[in-house]
Scaffold this active site. Sequence first.
Site, PDB file in Angstrom:
ATOM      1  N   ASN A  90      25.234  39.593 -52.707  1.00 41.35           N
ATOM      2  CA  ASN A  90      25.717  39.990 -51.384  1.00 41.35           C
ATOM      3  C   ASN A  90      26.832  41.011 -51.633  1.00 41.35           C
ATOM      4  O   ASN A  90      27.878  40.663 -52.183  1.00 41.35           O
ATOM      5  CB  ASN A  90      26.262  38.757 -50.687  1.00 41.35           C
ATOM      6  CG  ASN A  90      26.146  38.770 -49.180  1.00 41.35           C
ATOM      7  OD1 ASN A  90      26.700  37.892 -48.537  1.00 41.35           O
ATOM      8  ND2 ASN A  90      25.457  39.717 -48.590  1.00 41.35           N
ATOM      9  N   CYS A 121      32.437  35.973 -43.294  1.00 44.98           N
ATOM     10  CA  CYS A 121      31.455  36.223 -44.335  1.00 44.98           C
ATOM     11  C   CYS A 121      31.923  35.474 -45.573  1.00 44.98           C
ATOM     12  O   CYS A 121      32.979  35.799 -46.136  1.00 44.98           O
ATOM     13  CB  CYS A 121      31.342  37.722 -44.613  1.00 44.98           C
ATOM     14  SG  CYS A 121      30.252  38.125 -45.993  1.00 44.98           S
ATOM     15  N   GLY A 122      31.172  34.455 -45.997  1.00 43.45           N
ATOM     16  CA  GLY A 122      31.617  33.598 -47.090  1.00 43.45           C
ATOM     17  C   GLY A 122      31.653  34.311 -48.435  1.00 43.45           C
ATOM     18  O   GLY A 122      32.635  34.219 -49.172  1.00 43.45           O
ATOM     19  N   GLU A 173      19.859  37.829 -42.184  1.00 47.51           N
ATOM     20  CA  GLU A 173      21.185  38.006 -41.589  1.00 47.51           C
ATOM     21  C   GLU A 173      21.147  38.959 -40.403  1.00 47.51           C
ATOM     22  O   GLU A 173      20.681  40.099 -40.514  1.00 47.51           O
ATOM     23  CB  GLU A 173      22.172  38.546 -42.622  1.00 47.51           C
ATOM     24  CG  GLU A 173      22.652  37.517 -43.615  1.00 47.51           C
ATOM     25  CD  GLU A 173      23.946  37.923 -44.288  1.00 47.51           C
ATOM     26  OE1 GLU A 173      24.911  38.254 -43.563  1.00 47.51           O
ATOM     27  OE2 GLU A 173      23.999  37.933 -45.530  1.00 47.51           O
ATOM     28  N   CYS A 232      23.966  34.705 -48.755  1.00 49.40           N
ATOM     29  CA  CYS A 232      24.821  34.666 -47.562  1.00 49.40           C
ATOM     30  C   CYS A 232      25.714  33.440 -47.698  1.00 49.40           C
ATOM     31  O   CYS A 232      25.218  32.313 -47.716  1.00 49.40           O
ATOM     32  CB  CYS A 232      23.975  34.582 -46.293  1.00 49.40           C
ATOM     33  SG  CYS A 232      24.944  34.329 -44.781  1.00 49.40           S
ATOM     34  N   THR A 288      28.159  32.033 -45.699  1.00 49.68           N
ATOM     35  CA  THR A 288      28.186  31.098 -44.573  1.00 49.68           C
ATOM     36  C   THR A 288      26.823  30.435 -44.404  1.00 49.68           C
ATOM     37  O   THR A 288      26.728  29.290 -43.965  1.00 49.68           O
ATOM     38  CB  THR A 288      28.596  31.801 -43.273  1.00 49.68           C
ATOM     39  OG1 THR A 288      27.757  32.955 -43.055  1.00 49.68           O
ATOM     40  CG2 THR A 288      30.064  32.233 -43.313  1.00 49.68           C
TER      41      THR A 288
END
Length: 281
Positions: free
Chosen positions: A11, A81-82, A203, A213, A215
């Site tokens: 990511n 956004c994790g 997403e 992703c 989250t």
Amino acid sequence: MKIYKYSGAGNDFFMIDGRNAEVSHYRNLEVISALCDRNSNLPLPQGVRQGADGVIILSTAPGEDFVMEFFNPDGSSGMMCGNGGRCVVAFAHFLGIEPSHGATYRFSAPDGPHFGEVLSSEGNLASVRLGMKDVEGVTRFDDGVFLDTGARHFVTLVPDVEAVDIDTVGHDIRWQERFAPQGSNVNFLSRSTDGNISVRTFEKGVEAETLACGTGVTASALAAHIFGIPATALNPDGSIHYDIHTRQAVLGVDFEVSDSHSFRRICLTGPAESQAELEID
């Protein structure tokens, strides 16, 4: 202006240091979209993908180590956004920002306060633990669960994530009336015969599958517990641990269960890699 490229489990994000510079230009939709365009031609090192899954601006505010602003490729913002959160912690470490709470950073993001800690760092690669928001309330459907882990996520259990056309099926679910008007990210979760738990995510804002992703991984771990999938491990403090396999990495999620619809002390742990430093006019 220097900008930096970071990747959290595939990511990827452009990072901008907004502490002592005028960076409003980078909040502009056209600029964000151009940076995130996978067909752009920026002078990136060989092997580093063009474009990105988002733009993150690190800025300051009284009483906090820093502030995280996150923008999707379509310019939308206001959600957490994790993986970006883990990358911005690694970025703060790279910039020499000293944590104000021992080894722990305290910062704010669109969904509220967070903490982050660099567990290890060697070369361009760091391992980062990120505190996520508590989750209060889960909506159960016949085909999955919906919950908010800083961003809206629907998680559905499938026999094999590799057999799913993520972009087509995810797009269809993302726009369903039950998630209107904002829509939802869509996660496909499966458990293999060897016990590994895998997730693939469509997403919103990117409007495609991403390699990971944060989250969504967090939402998927909580959903795995709801679905009755055994945890990877139980921690000594009684909290629950899941290893979640994404397209390029394994991310760890730890949490405590308050009741069947509430979770707290949620942490997301995984890699954050510095990939490039660019000078942009």
